[in-house]
Design a protein around this motif. Structure first.
Motif, PDB file in Angstrom:
ATOM      1  N   ALA A   1       0.833  -1.207   0.000  1.00  0.00           N
ATOM      2  CA  ALA A   1       0.000   0.000   0.000  1.00  0.00           C
ATOM      3  C   ALA A   1       0.865   1.252   0.000  1.00  0.00           C
ATOM      4  O   ALA A   1       0.500   2.269  -0.604  1.00  0.00           O
ATOM      5  CB  ALA A   1      -0.923  -0.012   1.213  1.00  0.00           C
ATOM      6  N   TYR A   2       2.018   1.207   0.664  1.00  0.00           N
ATOM      7  CA  TYR A   2       2.911   2.370   0.677  1.00  0.00           C
ATOM      8  C   TYR A   2       3.383   2.705  -0.740  1.00  0.00           C
ATOM      9  O   TYR A   2       3.407   3.876  -1.142  1.00  0.00           O
ATOM     10  CB  TYR A   2       4.109   2.112   1.583  1.00  0.00           C
ATOM     11  CG  TYR A   2       5.039   3.297   1.692  1.00  0.00           C
ATOM     12  CD1 TYR A   2       4.808   4.299   2.620  1.00  0.00           C
ATOM     13  CD2 TYR A   2       6.139   3.417   0.836  1.00  0.00           C
ATOM     14  CE1 TYR A   2       5.646   5.404   2.711  1.00  0.00           C
ATOM     15  CE2 TYR A   2       6.980   4.524   0.923  1.00  0.00           C
ATOM     16  CZ  TYR A   2       6.725   5.509   1.857  1.00  0.00           C
ATOM     17  OH  TYR A   2       7.551   6.607   1.933  1.00  0.00           O
ATOM     18  N   PHE A   3       3.769   1.689  -1.503  1.00  0.00           N
ATOM     19  CA  PHE A   3       4.210   1.922  -2.876  1.00  0.00           C
ATOM     20  C   PHE A   3       3.089   2.489  -3.743  1.00  0.00           C
ATOM     21  O   PHE A   3       3.352   3.201  -4.718  1.00  0.00           O
ATOM     22  CB  PHE A   3       4.719   0.613  -3.499  1.00  0.00           C
ATOM     23  CG  PHE A   3       6.141   0.271  -3.123  1.00  0.00           C
ATOM     24  CD1 PHE A   3       7.204   0.756  -3.872  1.00  0.00           C
ATOM     25  CD2 PHE A   3       6.412  -0.530  -2.028  1.00  0.00           C
ATOM     26  CE1 PHE A   3       8.510   0.445  -3.542  1.00  0.00           C
ATOM     27  CE2 PHE A   3       7.717  -0.858  -1.686  1.00  0.00           C
ATOM     28  CZ  PHE A   3       8.767  -0.360  -2.441  1.00  0.00           C
ATOM     29  N   LYS A   4       1.856   2.178  -3.386  1.00  0.00           N
ATOM     30  CA  LYS A   4       0.723   2.617  -4.194  1.00  0.00           C
ATOM     31  C   LYS A   4       0.202   4.002  -3.792  1.00  0.00           C
ATOM     32  O   LYS A   4      -0.682   4.547  -4.452  1.00  0.00           O
ATOM     33  CB  LYS A   4      -0.402   1.589  -4.117  1.00  0.00           C
ATOM     34  CG  LYS A   4      -0.038   0.262  -4.792  1.00  0.00           C
ATOM     35  CD  LYS A   4      -1.172  -0.736  -4.766  1.00  0.00           C
ATOM     36  CE  LYS A   4      -0.812  -2.002  -5.512  1.00  0.00           C
ATOM     37  NZ  LYS A   4      -1.905  -3.014  -5.489  1.00  0.00           N
ATOM     38  N   MET A   5       0.754   4.564  -2.725  1.00  0.00           N
ATOM     39  CA  MET A   5       0.394   5.938  -2.356  1.00  0.00           C
ATOM     40  C   MET A   5       0.918   6.887  -3.423  1.00  0.00           C
ATOM     41  O   MET A   5       1.963   6.637  -4.041  1.00  0.00           O
ATOM     42  CB  MET A   5       0.997   6.289  -0.994  1.00  0.00           C
ATOM     43  CG  MET A   5       0.382   5.535   0.168  1.00  0.00           C
ATOM     44  SD  MET A   5       1.339   5.704   1.708  1.00  0.00           S
ATOM     45  CE  MET A   5       1.085   7.437   2.090  1.00  0.00           C
ATOM     46  N   GLU A   6       0.207   7.964  -3.648  1.00  0.00           N
ATOM     47  CA  GLU A   6       0.594   8.908  -4.690  1.00  0.00           C
ATOM     48  C   GLU A   6       2.009   9.420  -4.456  1.00  0.00           C
ATOM     49  O   GLU A   6       2.364   9.879  -3.373  1.00  0.00           O
ATOM     50  CB  GLU A   6      -0.386  10.086  -4.735  1.00  0.00           C
ATOM     51  CG  GLU A   6      -0.144  11.015  -5.910  1.00  0.00           C
ATOM     52  CD  GLU A   6      -1.259  12.031  -6.091  1.00  0.00           C
ATOM     53  OE1 GLU A   6      -1.135  12.872  -7.008  1.00  0.00           O
ATOM     54  OE2 GLU A   6      -2.236  11.986  -5.313  1.00  0.00           O
ATOM     55  N   GLY A   7       2.823   9.331  -5.506  1.00  0.00           N
ATOM     56  CA  GLY A   7       4.194   9.823  -5.439  1.00  0.00           C
ATOM     57  C   GLY A   7       5.223   8.807  -4.986  1.00  0.00           C
ATOM     58  O   GLY A   7       6.428   9.102  -4.976  1.00  0.00           O
ATOM     59  N   ASN A   8       4.806   7.589  -4.611  1.00  0.00           N
ATOM     60  CA  ASN A   8       5.734   6.613  -4.041  1.00  0.00           C
ATOM     61  C   ASN A   8       6.134   5.498  -5.002  1.00  0.00           C
ATOM     62  O   ASN A   8       6.824   4.556  -4.595  1.00  0.00           O
ATOM     63  CB  ASN A   8       5.140   5.974  -2.776  1.00  0.00           C
ATOM     64  CG  ASN A   8       5.135   6.928  -1.602  1.00  0.00           C
ATOM     65  OD1 ASN A   8       5.710   8.014  -1.673  1.00  0.00           O
ATOM     66  ND2 ASN A   8       4.474   6.542  -0.525  1.00  0.00           N
ATOM     67  N   GLN A   9       5.729   5.571  -6.250  1.00  0.00           N
ATOM     68  CA  GLN A   9       5.978   4.476  -7.178  1.00  0.00           C
ATOM     69  C   GLN A   9       7.476   4.219  -7.416  1.00  0.00           C
ATOM     70  O   GLN A   9       7.875   3.098  -7.728  1.00  0.00           O
ATOM     71  CB  GLN A   9       5.281   4.750  -8.522  1.00  0.00           C
ATOM     72  CG  GLN A   9       3.770   4.652  -8.488  1.00  0.00           C
ATOM     73  CD  GLN A   9       3.118   5.830  -7.778  1.00  0.00           C
ATOM     74  OE1 GLN A   9       3.703   6.919  -7.697  1.00  0.00           O
ATOM     75  NE2 GLN A   9       1.930   5.619  -7.240  1.00  0.00           N
TER      76      GLN A   9
END
Length: 366
Positions: free
Chosen positions: A131-139
Motif C-alpha cells: 500500500a505504501y508503494f501505491k500511495m501517490e508519489g511513491n511508485q
C-alpha cells in the motif's frame, strides 16, 4: 682438474637455480586463505541484523511527502521493514537471517530468528508495505536498490526447504510481484544505465533481479534484463577502474557491470567481452588496493567497507566463471580480509547493513 671444474659448474648451476626459484616464489602472489563462513562466523554475522530489525529509531525514511497523510512513524508506514535505520537495510537484514539459518539451522538464536521472521513478514504487514508503494508519489521508492533486495529475499525464501519458508514466501508474494512488475515497466523507459557507486547503480540492481528471475524461471523478467544488458553494456570498453573508488562508493561501477554481464552472457561470450571491457584483469599480477576507511563512525565514509565486500563477490564470480582469471581470487581475499574484522563494533552507521554485504561476499567465495 677437469672433473673438479665440472663438479663446481654443476654446483654453481644448482645454486643459481635455487636462487631463481626463490626469486620466483617471492614475485608470485601468495593466495590468501579465503575467510570461511563457519558456525562461529555465522553467529557473529547474525547478531548484526538481530540487533536492529525490530528497532525503530534512529530511522531514515527517505520519503517524499505528497500530503499530511504520508506523515507517520516508521513502523506504521513500514510494518515489516521499519528497523535497521532504513528500508533497504531492513530488507537485506531479513535476507541475511534467512540465508544464515538456512545454512546453519542450529544457529544459537535460530528460534529467535524464526520468531522475528513470522512477526515481521506477515500477510497483513506485507499488504501495508504494498500500500505504501501505491500511495501517490511513491511508485519510484527505493528504485532499484531496495527493489533488488526484495527479489533477493524472495529468491532466498524460494530456495529454503522449510515449511516456514513456504508461508513467508506466500506472504511476501504481493510485494514480490509488485517489484517484478515495476522492473518490467521501468526498464524499457531507462535510456541510459546509472553508473554510480551507490544505491541507484543499474548493474547491481539488475544482477540481483537476474538471480531471482533465474531461480523462479521468470522468463519475461529475464528477457527484459537481457535486452537492457545488450543496450547498456554490450559495446562498453576500457572501463576506467583507476577512477575508482569515489569517496562514498559501496559498489564498484566497473566490477558490478562485469558481474552482471557474466551472469547474463555466459562463459564464452563473457570471456570475449571482458577482454575489451577490463583487459587489465587478465594480467596474473593484477593488483587492486582495498578501499581505505578513515572513520567508521561516519555513515558515508564507512561505505568503503561495503565496497570491499562487493568488489570481492564480483571478483570471486569472475574467477569462478573464467578459470584463467583465478588470480583474482587473491585480490578478492585481500578485500574481504581488510573489512571483515571491522564490521562488528559500536558504530551503528556500519553495523546496521554491513553484515549483509559480508555474508553475500562469503557466500560468493564458496
Amino acid at each position: 682438474m677437469g672433473n673438479k671444474i665440472l663438479l663446481l659448474s654443476v654446483v654453481l648451476l644448482f645454486l643459481i637455480g635455487c636462487q631463481e626459484e626463490k626469486k620466483l616464489e617471492l614475485e608470485a602472489p601468495k593466495t590468501l586463505e579465503v575467510p570461511e563462513l563457519h558456525f562461529k562466523e555465522a553467529n557473529r554475522l547474525a547478531r548484526l541484523p538481530l540487533e536492529c530489525l525490530q528497532v525503530e529509531y534512529p530511522n531514515k525514511l527517505n520519503q517524499s511527502l505528497h500530503d499530511a497523510t504520508h506523515l507517520a512513524p516508521p513502523k506504521a508506514l513500514h510494518p515489516t521493514f521499519y528497523g535497521c535505520y532504513d528500508w533497504h537495510s531492513s530488507v537485506h537484514g531479513h535476507w541475511s537471517l534467512i540465508s544464515l539459518v538456512k545454512q546453519f539451522p542450529s544457529l544459537n538464536q535460530a528460534e529467535t530468528i524464526r520468531k522475528i521472521l513470522v512477526e515481521n513478514i506477515s500477510k497483513e504487514n506485507i499488504e501495508k508495505e504494498v500500500a505504501y508503494f501505491k500511495m501517490e508519489g511513491n511508485q519510484t521508492y527505493e528504485r532499484t536498490y531496495g527493489w533488488a533486495w526484495i527479489l533477493k529475499l524472495a529468491e532466498e525464501l524460494h530456495s529454503w526447504n522449510d515449511p516456514l519458508a513456504r508461508d513467508l514466501e506466500k506472504n511476501l508474494l504481493p510485494l514480490t510481484s509488485y517489484i517484478e512488475n515495476a522492473y518490467l515497466e521501468f526498464l524499457p523507459k531507462l535510456n541510459y544505465p546509472i553508473r554510480v557507486g551507490e544505491h541507484t547503480n543499474t548493474a547491481f540492481g539488475l544482477s540481483l533481479a537476474w538471480d531471482y528471475a533465474q531461480a523462479l524461471e521468470k522468463e519475461d523478467l529475464k528477457a527484459a534484463i537481457t535486452t537492457s544488458v545488450d543496450r547498456f553494456y554490450n559495446a562498453d570498453s576500457s572501463c576506467p577502474m583507476s577512477w575508482e573508488p569515489s569517496g562514498f562508493d559501496f559498489l564498484s561501477p566497473c566490477l558490478e557491470e562485469a558481474n552482471l554481464v557474466r551472469k547474463v552472457y555466459g562463459q564464452k561470450k563473457f570471456r570475449t567481452w571482458l577482454k575489451v571491457f577490463m583487459p587489465q584483469l587478465e594480467n596474473p599480477n593484477f593488483k587492486l588496493e582495498p578501499g581505505k576507511v578513515s572513520d567508521r563512525s561516519d555513515g558515508k565514509l564507512v561505505h568503503l567497507d561495503g565496497l570491499n565486500f562487493s568488489r570481492a563477490w564480483c571478483l570471486y564470480g569472475i574467477a569462478q566463471t573464467l578459470p584463467e582469471y583465478g588470480h583474482l581470487t587473491h585480490v578478492a581475499n585481500e578485500h574481504l580480509q581488510y573489512s571483515l574484522p571491522n564490521i562488528v563494533d559500536d558504530n551503528y552507521s556500519g553495523t546496521h547493513w554491513l553484515g549483509s554485504f559480508a555474508l553475500y561476499a562469503l557466500n560468493a567465495s564458496q
